[in-house]
Scaffold this motif. Structure first.
Motif, PDB file in Angstrom:
ATOM      1  N   PHE A 312       0.845  -1.189   0.000  1.00 12.84           N
ATOM      2  CA  PHE A 312       0.000   0.000   0.000  1.00 12.84           C
ATOM      3  C   PHE A 312       0.881   1.238   0.000  1.00 12.84           C
ATOM      4  O   PHE A 312       2.027   1.206   0.437  1.00 12.84           O
ATOM      5  CB  PHE A 312      -0.951   0.005   1.207  1.00 12.84           C
ATOM      6  N   GLU A 313       0.329   2.315  -0.497  1.00 15.59           N
ATOM      7  CA  GLU A 313       1.041   3.579  -0.521  1.00 15.59           C
ATOM      8  C   GLU A 313       0.860   4.306   0.802  1.00 15.59           C
ATOM      9  O   GLU A 313      -0.010   3.978   1.600  1.00 15.59           O
ATOM     10  CB  GLU A 313       0.529   4.442  -1.678  1.00 15.59           C
ATOM     11  N   THR A 314       1.691   5.317   1.004  1.00 12.74           N
ATOM     12  CA  THR A 314       1.624   6.092   2.239  1.00 12.74           C
ATOM     13  C   THR A 314       0.302   6.832   2.317  1.00 12.74           C
ATOM     14  O   THR A 314      -0.112   7.510   1.377  1.00 12.74           O
ATOM     15  CB  THR A 314       2.790   7.081   2.311  1.00 12.74           C
ATOM     16  N   VAL A 315      -0.377   6.692   3.448  1.00 16.51           N
ATOM     17  CA  VAL A 315      -1.685   7.302   3.637  1.00 16.51           C
ATOM     18  C   VAL A 315      -1.496   8.754   4.056  1.00 16.51           C
ATOM     19  O   VAL A 315      -0.821   9.043   5.061  1.00 16.51           O
ATOM     20  CB  VAL A 315      -2.498   6.527   4.695  1.00 16.51           C
ATOM     21  N   ALA A 322      -3.275   3.812  -3.319  1.00 15.27           N
ATOM     22  CA  ALA A 322      -3.531   2.468  -3.846  1.00 15.27           C
ATOM     23  C   ALA A 322      -3.287   1.422  -2.767  1.00 15.27           C
ATOM     24  O   ALA A 322      -2.418   1.575  -1.898  1.00 15.27           O
ATOM     25  CB  ALA A 322      -2.649   2.185  -5.049  1.00 15.27           C
ATOM     26  N   LEU A 323      -4.063   0.353  -2.830  1.00 18.02           N
ATOM     27  CA  LEU A 323      -3.960  -0.767  -1.898  1.00 18.02           C
ATOM     28  C   LEU A 323      -4.075  -2.058  -2.696  1.00 18.02           C
ATOM     29  O   LEU A 323      -5.026  -2.237  -3.458  1.00 18.02           O
ATOM     30  CB  LEU A 323      -5.072  -0.690  -0.840  1.00 18.02           C
ATOM     31  N   ALA A 426      -5.061 -11.289  -7.076  1.00 19.83           N
ATOM     32  CA  ALA A 426      -4.600 -10.022  -6.517  1.00 19.83           C
ATOM     33  C   ALA A 426      -5.444  -8.907  -7.111  1.00 19.83           C
ATOM     34  O   ALA A 426      -5.624  -8.837  -8.333  1.00 19.83           O
ATOM     35  CB  ALA A 426      -3.116  -9.794  -6.808  1.00 19.83           C
ATOM     36  N   VAL A 427      -5.968  -8.045  -6.267  1.00 17.50           N
ATOM     37  CA  VAL A 427      -6.837  -6.954  -6.702  1.00 17.50           C
ATOM     38  C   VAL A 427      -6.243  -5.633  -6.249  1.00 17.50           C
ATOM     39  O   VAL A 427      -5.450  -5.567  -5.287  1.00 17.50           O
ATOM     40  CB  VAL A 427      -8.268  -7.125  -6.144  1.00 17.50           C
ATOM     41  N   ARG A 428      -6.636  -4.571  -6.939  1.00 17.81           N
ATOM     42  CA  ARG A 428      -6.187  -3.222  -6.635  1.00 17.81           C
ATOM     43  C   ARG A 428      -7.386  -2.388  -6.187  1.00 17.81           C
ATOM     44  O   ARG A 428      -8.389  -2.287  -6.899  1.00 17.81           O
ATOM     45  CB  ARG A 428      -5.532  -2.582  -7.868  1.00 17.81           C
ATOM     46  N   LEU A 429      -7.284  -1.806  -5.008  1.00 22.15           N
ATOM     47  CA  LEU A 429      -8.329  -0.968  -4.448  1.00 22.15           C
ATOM     48  C   LEU A 429      -7.768   0.416  -4.163  1.00 22.15           C
ATOM     49  O   LEU A 429      -6.551   0.630  -4.190  1.00 22.15           O
ATOM     50  CB  LEU A 429      -8.898  -1.579  -3.156  1.00 22.15           C
ATOM     51  N   GLU A 430      -8.658   1.339  -3.892  1.00 21.22           N
ATOM     52  CA  GLU A 430      -8.277   2.708  -3.563  1.00 21.22           C
ATOM     53  C   GLU A 430      -8.699   3.023  -2.140  1.00 21.22           C
ATOM     54  O   GLU A 430      -9.804   2.671  -1.705  1.00 21.22           O
ATOM     55  CB  GLU A 430      -8.933   3.695  -4.530  1.00 21.22           C
TER      56      GLU A 430
END
Length: 481
Positions: A312-315, A322-323, A426-430
């Motif tokens: 995951f990217e830095t929140v 992206a997650l 594997a899925v990509r979420l926001e």
């Protein structure tokens, strides 16, 4: 980007509201619910020694105070003692008179003693004689206060039995209704003495005699004085036992190292676990102590889809990051899966409080225990960020052990599915962070998973497909400034 493989970053919500990783959860195939350690009851199946792997029935284990008679622990470092052999030359008997006597050549006898390979402590250090056999036969010390301890135990058992009988009599008078039978005694005419005899409890006369014949302890006004050199004598710490060494022998509590004796090894138990709601087994091990297999092993890891955070990217506040998640189907059937928001789940029908009565049928207790009731509470998720783009249905293939060695992974056709391999996807979420999120606070996201489950219980009926829901809490670190 951070790569996380630890299961504690993804926690599942139990049916009672607890948050646990999937490796600490169970799945009841009869209730179709996730259970944690607080939703199950434990039963001891067998007692065994972890060193010699000897099985022991419960009655014998209780008689031996849950200790093995042939295995010992070191009283100094608490490691397992080993038996070592040595040759002892037999003594020659003295001849009467001064004449020459014929000396018999006797073979040396093999003797055994206990030794610790860690701290080099031996049973010879405390004057324990060597034994002619390797296992068993070691002398046991008798507690000088054993008689008084047995008197106290009998007294408190009699007190507990008397209080229990008084409570039963009060409840019987309180709920006495004409024409209704409250207890088995009222219905069958079974007397209290007969019931106590069947249950293996002492009679009322024995209880009253134990209470009447008990002699209370009397305080002593005379106290032994301390020696005169107690403050001036130099102390050698190598000859004084430590607190763990003293507490390991509560009967004697030796103060000097020269009084340490081998400790009989504590027994281990194999336990089975039952669901508190339906009283069915969730785990049941093999009876053989050397086996690590289970007859029944209903772990959530084998029935509930596993969700892992790939990266995951830095929140950051007010931004969308992206997650990447990996979803795994652990079952042997194809699974239909859908990611949802927790508030979109259908409401759960509130069931009436139920009690467990099946376990009471096996006991001889005339009182019914209704202490357990199915209690559920709302989970404290505390989600501070929101996952978007989760309303998407997926299809996961059944588990195939041979496909684990296949390195080919098919890529996804859109931006949602990144790759697919056997029973994994594997899925990509926001992840959307509100602008009001304070930097340094925990970034947690709640996610719901709707999945299909093929139930094969009972085996006499055809399998049924059920739609189950599971709520997850994802730990995404902290909100960056």
């Amino acid at each position: 980007m951070a790569y996380l493989t630890q299961p504690d970053y993804v926690k599942y919500v139990c049916s009672c509201g607890q948050l646990k990783p999937i490796t600490h959860l169970y799945f009841c195939r009869h209730c179709l619910k996730i259970r944690c350690g607080f939703c199950i009851c434990h039963e001891v199946d067998s007692h065994y020694c972890a060193n010699c792997l000897e099985n022991m029935p419960s009655s014998e284990a209780r008689l031996k105070k849950n200790r093995c008679s042939s295995c010992f622990d070191c009283p100094s470092c608490f490691h397992t003692l080993s038996t070592r052999a040595t040759l002892a030359q037999p003594r020659q008997p003295a001849q009467e008179g001064g004449g020459d006597a014929k000396v018999e050549n006797k073979q040396p006898k093999k003797m055994y003693y206990l030794s610790c390979f860690n701290c080099r402590w031996t049973s010879r250090d405390v004057g324990i004689p060597d034994q002619p056999v390797a296992s068993g036969g070691w002398p046991e010390r008798t507690n000088p206060f054993a008689t008084r301890i047995n008197q106290l135990l009998d007294y408190y058992k009699a007190i507990a039995q008397q209080e229990k009988q008084e409570k039963l009599e009060k409840e019987r008078k309180k709920f006495a209704i004409r024409g209704k039978y409250i207890t088995l005694t009222d219905k069958t005419g079974l007397t209290g003495a007969m019931a106590r005899n069947i249950a293996g409890l002492p009679s009322e006369g024995g209880s009253s005699s134990a209470i009447a014949g008990f002699v209370a302890s009397q305080p002593s006004e005379e106290v032994e004085e301390l020696p005169e050199d107690v403050y001036t004598k130099e102390i050698n710490l190598k000859q004084i036992t430590s607190m763990p060494q003293r507490l390991a022998s509560p009967e004697w509590q030796p103060t000097s190292v020269s009084r340490l004796h081998p400790l009989a090894k504590l027994l281990s138990v194999k336990r089975s676990q039952r669901c508190r709601a339906c009283d069915h087994n969730l785990t049941k091990p093999e009876f053989n102590p050397g086996s690590i297999k289970f007859k029944i092993e209903l772990l959530a890891y084998y029935h509930v889809p596993e969700v892992k955070i790939i990266s995951f990217e830095t929140v950051k506040p007010g931004q969308t990051t992206a997650l990447l998640l990996k979803l795994t189907n652990p079952t042997g059937h194809e699974m239909q899966l859908k990611l949802m928001q927790p508030e979109d789940l259908p409401p759960v029908e509130s069931s009436e409080e139920t009690t467990i009565d099946k376990s009471l049928e096996k006991s001889l207790n005339l009182e019914k225990d209704a202490s357990y009731k199915s209690v559920s509470r709302a989970p404290a998720l505390g989600a501070s960020v929101r996952v978007r783009g989760a309303a998407r249905a997926l299809s996961l293939a059944q588990r195939d052990d041979a496909a684990e060695y296949d390195d080919d992974a098919a890529g996804g056709g859109d931006g949602f599915i990144i790759w697919r391999k056997s029973n994994k996807v594997a899925v990509r979420l926001e992840v959307e962070t509100p602008p009001s999120a304070a930097p340094g606070t925990a970034a947690r996201a709640a996610l719901a998973v709707q999945h299909s489950y093929r139930n094969t219980v009972p085996a006499a009926q055809p399998p049924h497909d059920h739609t189950l829901h599971t709520v997850l809490l994802l730990d995404l670190g902290t909100v960056s400034g």
